[in-house]
Design an enzyme around this catalytic site. Structure first.
Site, short mmCIF file in Angstrom:
data_model
loop_
_atom_site.label_atom_id
_atom_site.label_comp_id
_atom_site.label_asym_id
_atom_site.label_seq_id
_atom_site.Cartn_x
_atom_site.Cartn_y
_atom_site.Cartn_z
CD GLU A 1 -7.04 -5.08 4.60
OE1 GLU A 1 -6.43 -5.85 5.02
OE2 GLU A 1 -6.58 -4.98 3.28
CD GLN B 1 2.57 -1.06 5.13
OE1 GLN B 1 2.42 -2.15 5.82
NE2 GLN B 1 3.05 0.18 5.70
CD1 TRP C 1 -4.07 -7.41 -0.13
CD2 TRP C 1 -2.12 -8.14 -0.32
NE1 TRP C 1 -2.97 -6.86 0.30
CE2 TRP C 1 -1.43 -6.72 0.32
CE3 TRP C 1 -0.74 -9.49 0.25
CZ2 TRP C 1 -1.05 -7.00 1.59
CZ3 TRP C 1 -0.40 -9.02 0.45
CH2 TRP C 1 0.08 -7.51 1.17
CG ASP D 1 -1.72 -1.03 1.76
OD1 ASP D 1 -1.32 -2.32 0.31
OD2 ASP D 1 -1.87 -1.25 3.02
NE ARG E 1 -5.65 -3.80 8.20
CZ ARG E 1 -5.72 -5.85 8.90
NH1 ARG E 1 -6.05 -6.16 9.72
NH2 ARG E 1 -6.78 -6.06 7.56
CD1 TRP F 1 2.87 -7.49 3.81
CD2 TRP F 1 3.27 -8.76 5.44
NE1 TRP F 1 2.89 -6.52 4.63
CE2 TRP F 1 2.65 -7.85 5.39
CE3 TRP F 1 3.29 -10.13 5.84
CZ2 TRP F 1 1.96 -7.48 7.23
CZ3 TRP F 1 3.08 -9.96 7.34
CH2 TRP F 1 2.61 -8.88 7.09
C1 FRU Z 1 -3.68 -3.38 2.95
C2 FRU Z 1 -3.09 -3.67 3.96
C3 FRU Z 1 -3.72 -3.39 5.07
C4 FRU Z 1 -2.87 -3.36 6.50
C5 FRU Z 1 -1.33 -3.84 5.16
C6 FRU Z 1 -0.27 -4.07 6.38
O1 FRU Z 1 -3.30 -4.17 1.74
O2 FRU Z 1 -3.15 -5.62 4.63
O3 FRU Z 1 -5.17 -2.92 5.77
O4 FRU Z 1 -1.98 -1.62 6.96
O5 FRU Z 1 -1.61 -4.03 4.69
O6 FRU Z 1 1.20 -4.00 4.96
#
Ligand code: FRU
Length: 502
Positions: free
Chosen positions: A215, A51, A304, A35, A165, A59
């Protein structure tokens, strides 16, 4: 300086991975990105945090990577802004300029840039508690170059929500308060604060019988084009159920009074910002100066479903191109966002190629013949004369073919990436994606941004957008139109080659 030219990776090719790296889309120098975070404009710079996991191409413990741009197109990589600490990984969030120094972190003369993010405590999660996500803040007094975390973090503890979040914070002038919108499991929650440090729960908004995970929310007011009316847009990314599968960015249009969001459309109508598969966590930039006044957004150009398996090794995933959104009234109680790639791109147009109709032979017309395929194509055609699907083919010498088209039998647009290259990494990748055509008239205008391994289609005057990525075996080098009766139905076609050197 090329858009990604500051990436050492561009000068130091590792394997044949770099053939997938786009020129005009932001990519991390190396390793994993998801993100966009903390997008804020300050002192002539657009900041993009994201991110980031610097130790792997999948990840992992999240950091905030950082880049800046003067024109939203050429990005300069900066050192990592936020590192995980004892409270957890640094998940998604936003950033604001605290002009009045309400937080006391800076001064009015040198207002702090404040980042508001989620702490994700992986250890607590492993131990099976439900309170492992909390909200934290950090500030910078030197244009985002160095950061200090607030000593009294977290600013919002968690009572019992496993998914709690992605805070997006805005200044709400009418109530003279900061408003935070948070994604909490299957809904959005709103909080208010006068100093960015102590937050009070205000209300929540959700849908009946919601099963999907919400999200990365966003909330902003926006003028309805051509009127003096202002509506509020609540953006929410959905972890499942996007129009063409997997994850996608949606929005609701309504009102916000400083306490509560109400949807102005019947049945809590929800729309999608993008009908392609590759635009997630799209959010807007904070603090765009009033004299500019645009609402600028950017998303993560992946899904995702397969993001961690796409066939790049050194780096993983790009952002969409930055877009300007506007709001239009489309029916008595219906408002929709229109999107268009930002106007800054026109500075990168190099050669203009138009094909005159008398040069067209049969049912094919060559628009572009250059490797790699990087261009902006604007094509208008008369759909009443389409007897078969109108198709734009992007091809490589390895016979990879991506098709973007309009099918009059179903009155829909489509992007077909089934034969566009490598797809075995995930069974859901090779697919044909489609979305209904919303235009009423016969003339359809397709605006395409092609950047080696992605296409962004803007049509229906921006009401319809489709973003798709693909991985050809060799570089795409040809763009052709394929249709019956081409010389009659093609009204306008223009291709701008794009060059990263202005
Ligand atoms: C969305 C997400 C968010 C979270 C982040 C973690 O892609 O799942 O909700 O903060 O990625 O990397």
């Amino acid at each position: 300086m090329g858009v990604n030219a500051t990436n050492p990776a561009n000068h130091n090719m590792v394997g044949n991975d770099e053939k997938y790296r786009p020129e005009f889309h932001f990519t991390p120098d190396s390793m994993w990105m998801n993100d966009p975070n903390g997008m804020v404009y300050y002192k002539g710079e657009y900041h993009l945090f994201y991110q980031y996991y610097p130790k792997s191409n999948v990840w992992g413990p999240m950091h905030w990577g950082h880049a800046v741009s003067k024109d939203l197109i050429q990005w300069e990589h900066l050192p990592i802004a936020l590192y995980p600490d004892s409270l957890g990984y640094i998940f998604s969030g936003s950033a604001v300029i605290d002009w009045e120094n309400t937080s006391g972190f800076g001064t009015k003369k040198n207002p702090p840039m404040v980042a508001i993010f989620t702490y994700h405590n992986a250890e607590k999660e492993r131990l099976g508690t439900n309170d492992f996500q909390t909200q934290g803040i950090a500030y910078s007094l030197d244009n985002g170059r160095t950061w200090k975390k607030y000593a009294a973090n977290p600013v919002i503890p968690n009572t019992s929500f496993r998914d709690f979040r992605d805070p997006k914070v805005i200044w709400h002038p009418a109530s003279k308060k900061w408003i935070m919108v948070l994604a909490v499991k299957d809904r959005a929650m709103f909080y208010a604060s006068s100093d960015l440090k102590s937050w009070k729960f205000e209300s929540e908004y959700g849908l009946k019988d919601e099963k999907r995970l919400w999200e990365c929310p966003d909330l902003f007011p926006i003028k309805v084009s051509g009127t003096s009316e202002t509506k509020w847009v609540l953006v929410v990314s959905m972890q499942s159920g996007a129009p063409n599968g997997g994850t996608g960015t949606s929005y609701f249009v309504g009102d916000f009074d400083g306490h509560q969001f109400t949807n102005s459309q019947p049945d809590n109508k929800q729309f999608w910002l993008d009908a392609g598969t590759d635009n997630y966590a799209m959010v807007s930039w904070s603090d765009i100066p009033a004299q500019d006044g645009r609402k600028l957004m950017l998303g993560w150009m992946s899904n995702w479903q397969y993001a961690q398996q796409v066939p790049t090794q050194r780096w993983r995933s790009a952002m969409t191109l930055p877009r300007e959104v506007t709001l239009v009234k489309t029916a008595p109680a219906e408002w929709k966002l229109k999107s268009m790639v930002v106007k800054e791109f026109s500075a990168y147009r190099k050669n203009k190629i138009s094909i005159s109709k008398d040069k067209m032979t049969g049912n094919k017309c060559l628009l572009f013949n250059q490797s790699p395929a990087i261009c902006e194509a604007i094509i208008t055609f008369d759909r009443s004369k389409c007897k078969e699907p109108f198709q734009i083919l992007i091809t490589s010498t390895s016979s990879d073919t991506l098709i973007i088209g309009y099918d009059s039998s179903g009155n829909n647009y489509f992007i077909d990436r089934r034969k566009a290259g490598i797809s075995a990494f995930n069974p859901l990748f090779a697919a044909k994606h489609s979305t209904p055509c919303l235009s009423k008239g016969n003339l359809l205008n397709l605006h395409l941004m092609v950047d080696k391994t992605s296409v962004e289609l803007f049509t229906d005057e921006g009401l319809t957008v489709m973003t798709d990525i693909f991985f050809p075996k060799s570089e795409m080098n040809k763009i052709e139109i394929l249709s019956n009766n081409l010389s009659e139905l093609l009204k306008e076609n223009m291709v701008h080659t794009l060059n990263p050197k202005k």
